[in-house]
Design a protein around this motif. Structure first.
Motif, PDB file in Angstrom:
ATOM      1  N   ARG A 112      38.573  18.283 -10.030  1.00 37.85           N
ATOM      2  CA  ARG A 112      39.252  19.613 -10.170  1.00 37.85           C
ATOM      3  C   ARG A 112      39.790  19.654 -11.459  1.00 37.85           C
ATOM      4  N   LEU A 113      40.456  20.601 -11.494  1.00 37.16           N
ATOM      5  CA  LEU A 113      41.166  21.349 -13.355  1.00 37.16           C
ATOM      6  C   LEU A 113      42.438  21.613 -12.842  1.00 37.16           C
ATOM      7  N   ILE A 114      43.653  21.012 -13.605  1.00 33.07           N
ATOM      8  CA  ILE A 114      44.805  21.136 -12.993  1.00 33.07           C
ATOM      9  C   ILE A 114      45.242  22.070 -14.376  1.00 33.07           C
ATOM     10  N   ASP A 115      46.054  23.008 -14.436  1.00 34.68           N
ATOM     11  CA  ASP A 115      46.414  23.790 -15.877  1.00 34.68           C
ATOM     12  C   ASP A 115      47.973  24.762 -14.929  1.00 34.68           C
ATOM     13  N   GLN A 116      48.265  23.756 -16.535  1.00 34.40           N
ATOM     14  CA  GLN A 116      49.563  23.595 -16.118  1.00 34.40           C
ATOM     15  C   GLN A 116      50.772  24.411 -17.654  1.00 34.40           C
ATOM     16  N   PRO A 117      51.603  24.709 -17.902  1.00 36.73           N
ATOM     17  CA  PRO A 117      51.702  25.340 -19.360  1.00 36.73           C
ATOM     18  C   PRO A 117      52.536  23.895 -19.993  1.00 36.73           C
ATOM     19  N   PHE A 118      52.282  23.755 -21.752  1.00 37.03           N
ATOM     20  CA  PHE A 118      52.987  22.756 -22.036  1.00 37.03           C
ATOM     21  C   PHE A 118      54.638  23.256 -22.730  1.00 37.03           C
ATOM     22  N   LEU A 119      55.107  22.101 -21.400  1.00 39.79           N
ATOM     23  CA  LEU A 119      56.853  21.916 -21.828  1.00 39.79           C
ATOM     24  C   LEU A 119      57.407  21.022 -23.126  1.00 39.79           C
ATOM     25  N   SER A 120      58.138  22.298 -24.272  1.00 35.17           N
ATOM     26  CA  SER A 120      58.476  21.700 -25.433  1.00 35.17           C
ATOM     27  C   SER A 120      59.431  20.663 -25.703  1.00 35.17           C
ATOM     28  N   ARG A 121      59.579  20.302 -24.314  1.00 32.20           N
ATOM     29  CA  ARG A 121      60.623  19.210 -24.611  1.00 32.20           C
ATOM     30  C   ARG A 121      59.689  18.172 -24.702  1.00 32.20           C
ATOM     31  N   LEU A 122      59.559  17.822 -24.798  1.00 32.70           N
ATOM     32  CA  LEU A 122      57.970  16.830 -24.675  1.00 32.70           C
ATOM     33  C   LEU A 122      58.336  15.542 -25.896  1.00 32.70           C
ATOM     34  N   PRO A 123      58.678  15.578 -26.961  1.00 33.04           N
ATOM     35  CA  PRO A 123      59.075  15.123 -28.018  1.00 33.04           C
ATOM     36  C   PRO A 123      60.231  14.220 -27.762  1.00 33.04           C
ATOM     37  N   GLU A 124      61.222  14.983 -26.495  1.00 37.82           N
ATOM     38  CA  GLU A 124      62.321  13.705 -26.421  1.00 37.82           C
ATOM     39  C   GLU A 124      62.149  12.431 -24.422  1.00 37.82           C
ATOM     40  N   GLY A 125      60.687  12.573 -24.247  1.00 37.63           N
ATOM     41  CA  GLY A 125      59.937  11.698 -23.861  1.00 37.63           C
ATOM     42  C   GLY A 125      59.994  11.910 -22.822  1.00 37.63           C
ATOM     43  N   THR A 126      59.188  10.957 -21.553  1.00 38.46           N
ATOM     44  CA  THR A 126      59.338  11.328 -20.044  1.00 38.46           C
ATOM     45  C   THR A 126      60.429  10.338 -19.196  1.00 38.46           C
ATOM     46  N   ILE A 127      60.243  10.519 -18.494  1.00 39.37           N
ATOM     47  CA  ILE A 127      61.834   9.997 -17.310  1.00 39.37           C
ATOM     48  C   ILE A 127      60.350   9.604 -15.716  1.00 39.37           C
TER      49      ILE A 127
END
Length: 350
Positions: free
Chosen positions: A212-227
């Motif tokens: 399967r493939l999942i499709d999500q919007p790109f989140l602009s705060r990605l450069p702030e990192g992942t928690i």
């Protein structure tokens, strides 16, 4: 379970014949887990696995009370197509397995993002189960000109994760010959331009079989990192704040590298709102939705969150981008003893 005898747990990871022959609790990267189990009077032993050693590993696992598993879904050309049936067989004999392959299929694959999209950690998420469906509906998702992120159902380390955007901006209905900009998150892939139809064809490998493939919007705060929230069953045992180069905008890459990963204990003040949401709301809701009882949750798992839009009062929101179940490592020091306790609870509850 007979409590008069010493309980035995196998800790399983992937390796070759030489690794299996030389593995000890002391030279394993999981040596602290071995030590914590020993402190609880549990005999833990290495169980190095490869597809060529299925029979040998089966004989070993049939002699223990439980198995803790650390094996990625995809690694160096290997998958779990032979390991998972073995673990199901072992579990059918009354031996405790964490994480059980059936639990992985419920929460450790990307379609959990679609199944739980209505929870507080969800976003505008779509799912494609066939090439026909993907070819028909995905272009409509690109029509606004926004970046979409495509993820294969089983993968790790950014493998099979792509950002896609129309090169020309908005379009009423992009055709197969529309130009798109794509970037593969795996190993910090370089951006490239190609025909939309060619990109769709490239994704056929992810939809083969039961893919399967999942499709999500790109989140602009990605450069702030992942928690990352580290969980033992339904309790949070630590956090990490980590930064990846995959899918970062060019301006963020040009600013230089951020620290790869910083670990925190469960009491880290910055993340207490997220901790409360996980323990009191989101995990219980996920359990109800996916029909997973607490003791069947993995002995160690994690949930990765990207920062979503801030609220009107300036508070952070959190969007789930992945749950990792198959091979969570490293993890905070505070998790070690809790993993051992979860393992003992698992074999006692068989």
């Amino acid at each position: 379970m007979n409590t008069d005898r010493v309980r035995k747990i196998a800790i399983l990871w992937r390796g070759d014949h030489n690794t299996r022959a030389t593995a000890t609790p002391e030279n394993s990267r999981l040596h602290r887990v071995f030590s914590a189990l020993a402190d609880m009077n549990v005999a833990a032993e290495p169980a190095v696995y490869s597809d060529e050693m299925v029979s040998e590993v089966r004989e070993q696992l049939l002699q223990v009370d439980g198995v803790l598993v650390w094996v990625d879904p995809i690694s160096d050309g290997h998958d779990r197509s032979r390991l998972d049936p073995l673990l199901r067989e072992i579990a059918s004999k009354g031996i405790w397995v964490s994480a059980h392959p059936d639990i992985i299929l419920k929460m450790g694959v990307k379609d959990v993002l679609f199944r739980t999209r209505t929870l507080g950690w969800g976003t505008d998420t779509d799912l494609y189960g066939t090439m026909e469906d993907f070819r028909k509906r995905f272009p409509l998702r690109l029509a606004s000109g926004a970046i979409r992120v495509i993820k294969q159902n089983r993968g790790n380390g950014g493998n099979g994760v792509w950002s896609v955007q129309l090169a020309s901006g908005r379009s009423v209905l992009p055709e197969a010959d529309a130009i798109v900009r794509v970037e593969h998150a795996w190993r910090d892939g370089m951006a490239e331009t190609m025909l939309l139809g060619d990109f769709i064809d490239r994704c056929q490998i992810y939809l083969s079989g039961s893919g399967r493939l999942i499709d999500q919007p790109f989140l602009s705060r990605l450069p702030e990192g992942t928690i990352r929230c580290y969980m033992v069953h339904d309790r949070l045992v630590g956090f990490s704040h980590q930064f990846s180069q995959g899918l970062l905008p060019a301006y963020a890459k040009a600013e230089g590298s951020a620290p790869g990963k910083v670990m925190y204990g469960p009491a880290e003040p910055r993340f207490q709102v997220l901790r409360t949401k996980m323990e009191s709301d989101w995990v219980p809701a996920m359990q109800r939705l996916l029909d997973i009882d607490t003791l069947s949750l993995p002995a160690i798992w994690d949930a990765d969150f990207l920062l979503g839009p801030k609220t009107e009062s300036g508070d952070d929101t959190y969007i789930l981008c992945e749950i990792n179940v198959s091979s969570v490592f490293p993890f905070p020091d505070e998790a070690v003893g809790k993993i051992a306790e979860a393992a003992v609870s698992g074999i006692q509850g068989r």
